[in-house]
Scaffold this motif. Structure first.
Motif, PDB file in Angstrom:
ATOM      1  N   LEU A 118      50.141  44.658  34.144  1.00 43.16           N
ATOM      2  CA  LEU A 118      51.168  45.328  33.344  1.00 43.16           C
ATOM      3  C   LEU A 118      50.559  46.506  32.584  1.00 43.16           C
ATOM      4  N   ASP A 119      51.379  47.548  32.342  1.00 44.80           N
ATOM      5  CA  ASP A 119      50.912  48.699  31.574  1.00 44.80           C
ATOM      6  C   ASP A 119      51.160  48.481  30.081  1.00 44.80           C
ATOM      7  N   ALA A 120      50.883  49.490  29.258  1.00 41.46           N
ATOM      8  CA  ALA A 120      51.009  49.370  27.801  1.00 41.46           C
ATOM      9  C   ALA A 120      52.440  49.098  27.352  1.00 41.46           C
ATOM     10  N   ASP A 121      53.427  49.460  28.181  1.00 38.97           N
ATOM     11  CA  ASP A 121      54.832  49.203  27.855  1.00 38.97           C
ATOM     12  C   ASP A 121      55.332  47.902  28.481  1.00 38.97           C
ATOM     13  N   ASP A 122      54.402  47.078  28.967  1.00 40.79           N
ATOM     14  CA  ASP A 122      54.710  45.801  29.620  1.00 40.79           C
ATOM     15  C   ASP A 122      55.493  45.969  30.923  1.00 40.79           C
ATOM     16  N   ARG A 123      55.373  47.145  31.552  1.00 45.18           N
ATOM     17  CA  ARG A 123      55.995  47.354  32.864  1.00 45.18           C
ATOM     18  C   ARG A 123      55.014  46.912  33.941  1.00 45.18           C
ATOM     19  N   PRO A 124      55.495  46.226  34.987  1.00 42.00           N
ATOM     20  CA  PRO A 124      54.610  45.818  36.081  1.00 42.00           C
ATOM     21  C   PRO A 124      54.125  47.030  36.866  1.00 42.00           C
ATOM     22  N   VAL A 125      52.813  47.064  37.110  1.00 42.01           N
ATOM     23  CA  VAL A 125      52.182  48.151  37.849  1.00 42.01           C
ATOM     24  C   VAL A 125      51.813  47.688  39.257  1.00 42.01           C
ATOM     25  N   GLN A 126      51.377  46.447  39.374  1.00 42.94           N
ATOM     26  CA  GLN A 126      50.986  45.922  40.679  1.00 42.94           C
ATOM     27  C   GLN A 126      50.931  44.406  40.650  1.00 42.94           C
ATOM     28  N   VAL A 127      51.103  43.823  41.842  1.00 42.08           N
ATOM     29  CA  VAL A 127      50.939  42.388  42.043  1.00 42.08           C
ATOM     30  C   VAL A 127      49.982  42.210  43.214  1.00 42.08           C
ATOM     31  N   ASP A 128      48.959  41.381  43.004  1.00 39.60           N
ATOM     32  CA  ASP A 128      48.022  41.021  44.074  1.00 39.60           C
ATOM     33  C   ASP A 128      48.228  39.559  44.404  1.00 39.60           C
ATOM     34  N   VAL A 129      48.288  39.255  45.693  1.00 41.11           N
ATOM     35  CA  VAL A 129      48.356  37.863  46.139  1.00 41.11           C
ATOM     36  C   VAL A 129      47.165  37.659  47.075  1.00 41.11           C
ATOM     37  N   MET A 130      46.223  36.816  46.630  1.00 41.28           N
ATOM     38  CA  MET A 130      44.992  36.573  47.376  1.00 41.28           C
ATOM     39  C   MET A 130      44.968  35.132  47.861  1.00 41.28           C
ATOM     40  N   VAL A 131      44.704  34.956  49.137  1.00 37.77           N
ATOM     41  CA  VAL A 131      44.638  33.624  49.736  1.00 37.77           C
ATOM     42  C   VAL A 131      43.230  33.440  50.279  1.00 37.77           C
ATOM     43  N   MET A 132      42.581  32.330  49.867  1.00 39.40           N
ATOM     44  CA  MET A 132      41.183  32.098  50.246  1.00 39.40           C
ATOM     45  C   MET A 132      40.899  30.612  50.387  1.00 39.40           C
ATOM     46  N   PRO A 133      39.967  30.270  51.272  1.00 34.70           N
ATOM     47  CA  PRO A 133      39.556  28.868  51.329  1.00 34.70           C
ATOM     48  C   PRO A 133      38.775  28.547  50.055  1.00 34.70           C
ATOM     49  N   PRO A 134      38.892  27.320  49.527  1.00 29.84           N
ATOM     50  CA  PRO A 134      38.190  26.995  48.280  1.00 29.84           C
ATOM     51  C   PRO A 134      36.682  26.845  48.445  1.00 29.84           C
ATOM     52  N   ARG A 135      36.218  26.608  49.669  1.00 24.18           N
ATOM     53  CA  ARG A 135      34.783  26.389  49.857  1.00 24.18           C
ATOM     54  C   ARG A 135      33.988  27.630  49.439  1.00 24.18           C
ATOM     55  N   GLY A 136      33.019  27.416  48.577  1.00 23.60           N
ATOM     56  CA  GLY A 136      32.151  28.503  48.144  1.00 23.60           C
ATOM     57  C   GLY A 136      32.774  29.474  47.163  1.00 23.60           C
ATOM     58  N   GLN A 137      34.006  29.225  46.726  1.00 21.16           N
ATOM     59  CA  GLN A 137      34.661  30.164  45.807  1.00 21.16           C
ATOM     60  C   GLN A 137      34.301  29.827  44.365  1.00 21.16           C
ATOM     61  N   LYS A 138      34.000  30.856  43.612  1.00 22.63           N
ATOM     62  CA  LYS A 138      33.832  30.724  42.161  1.00 22.63           C
ATOM     63  C   LYS A 138      34.566  31.885  41.545  1.00 22.63           C
ATOM     64  N   LEU A 139      35.532  31.578  40.704  1.00 24.37           N
ATOM     65  CA  LEU A 139      36.316  32.596  40.013  1.00 24.37           C
ATOM     66  C   LEU A 139      35.853  32.624  38.565  1.00 24.37           C
ATOM     67  N   ARG A 140      35.575  33.810  38.035  1.00 24.02           N
ATOM     68  CA  ARG A 140      35.118  33.929  36.651  1.00 24.02           C
ATOM     69  C   ARG A 140      36.150  34.684  35.832  1.00 24.02           C
ATOM     70  N   TYR A 141      36.479  34.143  34.665  1.00 19.26           N
ATOM     71  CA  TYR A 141      37.418  34.775  33.755  1.00 19.26           C
ATOM     72  C   TYR A 141      36.710  35.083  32.449  1.00 19.26           C
ATOM     73  N   GLU A 142      36.758  36.326  32.046  1.00 24.10           N
ATOM     74  CA  GLU A 142      36.213  36.723  30.763  1.00 24.10           C
ATOM     75  C   GLU A 142      37.389  37.090  29.871  1.00 24.10           C
ATOM     76  N   ILE A 143      37.513  36.390  28.752  1.00 28.11           N
ATOM     77  CA  ILE A 143      38.672  36.567  27.878  1.00 28.11           C
ATOM     78  C   ILE A 143      38.180  37.000  26.505  1.00 28.11           C
ATOM     79  N   ARG A 144      38.688  38.166  26.076  1.00 22.30           N
ATOM     80  CA  ARG A 144      38.351  38.651  24.735  1.00 22.30           C
ATOM     81  C   ARG A 144      39.343  38.018  23.749  1.00 22.30           C
ATOM     82  N   ILE A 145      38.802  37.421  22.701  1.00 16.03           N
ATOM     83  CA  ILE A 145      39.640  36.755  21.704  1.00 16.03           C
ATOM     84  C   ILE A 145      39.546  37.539  20.403  1.00 16.03           C
ATOM     85  N   GLY A 146      40.712  37.867  19.835  1.00 15.54           N
ATOM     86  CA  GLY A 146      40.753  38.584  18.568  1.00 15.54           C
ATOM     87  C   GLY A 146      40.825  40.074  18.715  1.00 15.54           C
TER      88      GLY A 146
END
Length: 179
Positions: free
Chosen positions: A151-179
């Protein structure tokens, strides 16, 4: 991180990179692997139901889609479909199968559409027959489906990604800024 393990960090795909290189190739190379991709198709399509809802065009509404297959060391490892509102992407490089110089995020920014917030949903499910064939999966092997709404600064959708992957060997990392 295990030897040769690739950890996919969403934040890398949401910002423009220095030099505008291919994020997937760089991520794989950092683990001593070779990441490549093939753009299978691009252009205007009818939005799948969940994508139409996220982009606010409804099921079957027109969107621009880019379909890619991602490869790790020559083996298919992920199917990635990216969808854009037609008013953003029609007539741009996003609607073609040509590689985008500097990447899609940079092109979107040049067009005045900068993502500032992303929402991701991850679900496990069984693959369709075409997904199973494209990813060379065994009959009983599930997939992870990651859907990202940007979403952009006005909360309008800019893009949607749909990713399909086998779970074997997958590691997803999320970095979340708090505050």
């Amino acid at each position: 991180m295990g030897e040769g393990e690739v950890i996919s960090a969403s934040t890398h795909y949401l910002t423009t990179t220095e030099g505008g290189g291919d994020v997937w190739s760089a991520e794989a190379a950092s683990a001593g692997r070779r990441g490549t991709q093939k753009i299978v198709s691009a252009g205007e399509v009818a939005a799948p139901e969940h994508v139409g809802d996220l982009l606010g065009v409804g099921r079957g509404g027109a969107v621009v889609a880019r379909r890619r297959i991602m490869y790790l060391d020559g083996e298919p490892c992920e199917l990635t479909d990216t969808y854009y509102p037609v008013e953003i992407a029609r007539g741009t490089g996003l609607a073609t199968t040509a590689k985008i110089r500097g990447g899609a995020v940079r092109l979107l920014a040049e067009l005045g559409h900068v993502g500032v917030r992303a929402q991701e949903d991850v679900a496990a499910r069984m693959p369709s027959e075409s997904e199973r064939a494209s990813l060379s999966l065994k009959a009983d092997e599930p997939v992870l489906e990651l859907t990202r709404l940007t979403l952009d600064a006005d909360d309008r959708p800019v893009q949607v990604d749909v990713m399909v992957m086998p779970p074997r060997g997958q590691k997803l990392r999320y970095e979340i800024r708090i505050g």
